[in-house]
Motif scaffolding. Structure first.
Motif, short mmCIF file in Angstrom:
data_model
loop_
_atom_site.label_atom_id
_atom_site.label_comp_id
_atom_site.label_asym_id
_atom_site.label_seq_id
_atom_site.Cartn_x
_atom_site.Cartn_y
_atom_site.Cartn_z
N MET A 13 18.12 70.61 76.66
CA MET A 13 17.31 71.77 76.30
C MET A 13 17.05 71.74 74.80
SD MET A 13 16.03 74.64 77.38
CE MET A 13 15.43 76.14 76.74
N LEU A 14 15.82 71.95 74.42
CA LEU A 14 15.44 72.00 73.02
C LEU A 14 15.35 73.46 72.58
CD1 LEU A 14 12.60 69.33 73.04
CD2 LEU A 14 14.91 69.05 72.18
N ARG A 15 15.89 73.76 71.41
CA ARG A 15 15.82 75.11 70.85
C ARG A 15 15.25 75.00 69.44
NH1 ARG A 15 19.04 78.51 67.67
NH2 ARG A 15 20.61 76.89 67.42
N PRO A 16 14.07 75.57 69.20
CA PRO A 16 13.49 75.49 67.87
C PRO A 16 14.34 76.24 66.85
CG PRO A 16 12.14 76.88 69.27
CD PRO A 16 13.24 76.32 70.12
N LEU A 17 14.43 75.70 65.65
CA LEU A 17 15.20 76.33 64.58
C LEU A 17 14.25 76.98 63.57
CD1 LEU A 17 17.73 73.42 63.98
CD2 LEU A 17 18.05 75.46 65.40
N GLY A 18 14.77 77.96 62.86
CA GLY A 18 14.00 78.60 61.79
C GLY A 18 12.72 79.24 62.30
N GLY A 19 11.64 78.98 61.58
CA GLY A 19 10.35 79.60 61.90
C GLY A 19 9.47 78.74 62.77
N ARG A 20 10.06 78.08 63.74
CA ARG A 20 9.29 77.17 64.58
C ARG A 20 9.14 77.71 66.00
NH1 ARG A 20 11.34 74.25 60.75
NH2 ARG A 20 10.14 72.66 59.73
N VAL A 21 8.11 77.21 66.67
CA VAL A 21 7.80 77.62 68.04
C VAL A 21 7.61 76.34 68.85
CG1 VAL A 21 6.13 78.83 69.49
CG2 VAL A 21 6.65 79.70 67.21
N LEU A 22 8.19 76.28 70.04
CA LEU A 22 8.05 75.13 70.92
C LEU A 22 6.97 75.43 71.96
CD1 LEU A 22 9.37 72.33 71.29
CD2 LEU A 22 10.91 73.38 72.95
N VAL A 23 5.99 74.52 72.05
CA VAL A 23 4.84 74.74 72.93
C VAL A 23 4.68 73.55 73.88
CG1 VAL A 23 2.31 74.93 72.96
CG2 VAL A 23 3.62 76.17 71.24
N ARG A 24 4.35 73.86 75.14
CA ARG A 24 4.01 72.83 76.11
C ARG A 24 2.50 72.67 76.08
NH1 ARG A 24 6.23 74.86 80.35
NH2 ARG A 24 8.08 73.58 80.23
N PRO A 25 2.00 71.56 75.48
CA PRO A 25 0.55 71.38 75.41
C PRO A 25 -0.05 71.20 76.79
CG PRO A 25 1.69 69.80 74.00
CD PRO A 25 2.72 70.47 74.85
N TYR A 71 -3.52 76.41 69.11
CA TYR A 71 -2.84 76.08 67.85
C TYR A 71 -3.68 75.06 67.09
CZ TYR A 71 -1.16 72.44 71.04
OH TYR A 71 -1.08 71.45 71.98
N ALA A 72 -3.39 74.95 65.80
CA ALA A 72 -4.17 74.09 64.92
C ALA A 72 -4.12 72.64 65.38
CB ALA A 72 -3.64 74.21 63.49
N LYS A 73 -5.25 71.97 65.22
CA LYS A 73 -5.51 70.63 65.75
C LYS A 73 -4.43 69.59 65.41
CE LYS A 73 -9.29 67.29 65.49
NZ LYS A 73 -10.64 67.15 64.95
N TYR A 74 -4.10 69.45 64.16
CA TYR A 74 -3.14 68.41 63.75
C TYR A 74 -1.77 68.98 63.43
CZ TYR A 74 -7.22 65.43 63.52
OH TYR A 74 -8.34 64.73 63.83
N ALA A 75 -1.49 70.17 63.90
CA ALA A 75 -0.24 70.85 63.58
C ALA A 75 0.91 70.30 64.41
CB ALA A 75 -0.38 72.34 63.82
N GLY A 76 2.08 70.47 63.88
CA GLY A 76 3.30 70.24 64.63
C GLY A 76 3.78 68.81 64.73
N LYS A 77 4.88 68.69 65.41
CA LYS A 77 5.55 67.42 65.63
C LYS A 77 5.82 67.27 67.11
CE LYS A 77 8.48 64.00 64.71
NZ LYS A 77 7.91 62.73 64.91
N GLU A 78 5.40 66.14 67.68
CA GLU A 78 5.68 65.91 69.09
C GLU A 78 7.16 65.58 69.26
OE1 GLU A 78 4.51 62.33 71.75
OE2 GLU A 78 2.86 63.77 71.88
N VAL A 79 7.79 66.23 70.22
CA VAL A 79 9.19 65.97 70.56
C VAL A 79 9.29 65.77 72.06
CG1 VAL A 79 10.17 67.25 68.62
CG2 VAL A 79 9.70 68.45 70.74
N ASP A 138 12.16 64.46 79.89
CA ASP A 138 11.25 63.45 79.30
C ASP A 138 9.84 63.99 79.11
OD1 ASP A 138 13.15 61.46 78.94
OD2 ASP A 138 12.86 60.67 80.96
N GLU A 139 9.68 65.30 79.08
CA GLU A 139 8.38 65.93 78.89
C GLU A 139 8.06 65.98 77.40
OE1 GLU A 139 6.15 70.04 80.22
OE2 GLU A 139 8.32 70.06 80.04
N LYS A 140 6.80 65.67 77.05
CA LYS A 140 6.35 65.73 75.66
C LYS A 140 5.98 67.17 75.33
CE LYS A 140 4.70 61.01 75.42
NZ LYS A 140 3.54 60.13 75.21
#
Length: 112
Positions: free
Chosen positions: A1-13, A78-86, A92-94
Motif C-alpha cells: 500500500m502506498l501512502r502519500p507523505l506531506g502535501g501530496r495526492v496519489l491519483v490513479r490515471p 491534473y497538470a499535464k507534466y505534473a507528478g511522479k509515476e510510482v 503492480d499498478e502505475k
C-alpha cells in the motif's frame, strides 16, 4: 500500500483506452490499436484520474484553512507534466504522485 507523505495526492490515471472514443469504438469492434498512450497524452493539456489517497499535509497552505477540496474517490484533472509515476508494490499498478497544487479541476456529473 502506498501512502502519500506531506502535501501530496496519489491519483490513479485514466487509461487512454477507457476514455478516448476512438479506442472505445475499436475495442467494441474487436480491433486492437497499437498506438502509444504517451503520444496521445502529450496532445492533451491536462489529464484525468481518480484520487485514491491524500497526504496528511495536503491542502495546508498559508492561505488555505487546510480543508481538502477533493476527497478520496473524486475524479480530477491534473497538470499535464505534473507528478511522479510510482508503481504499487502490491498490485503492480502505475499510479501518479502529485503535489496538491497540481490538481486543476474536480469532475462532477460525469457521463459514461
Amino acid at each position: 500500500m502506498l501512502r502519500p507523505l506531506g502535501g501530496r495526492v496519489l491519483v490513479r490515471p485514466d487509461k487512454l483506452e477507457e476514455v478516448d472514443p476512438f479506442y472505445k469504438a475499436a475495442k467494441a469492434a474487436g480491433i486492437q490499436v497499437v498506438d502509444g498512450q504517451d503520444k496521445k497524452r502529450e496532445e492533451q493539456a491536462v489529464v484525468k484520474g481518480t484520487v485514491i489517497s491524500i497526504g496528511d499535509m495536503a491542502f495546508h497552505s498559508p492561505v488555505g484553512d487546510g480543508t481538502p477540496w477533493v476527497a478520496i474517490g473524486n475524479r480530477v484533472y491534473y497538470a499535464k507534466y505534473a507528478g511522479k509515476e510510482v508503481v504499487d508494490p502490491e498490485t503492480d499498478e502505475k499510479l501518479l504522485l502529485l503535489n496538491d497544487e497540481d490538481l486543476c479541476v474536480e469532475v462532477t456529473g460525469e457521463k459514461s
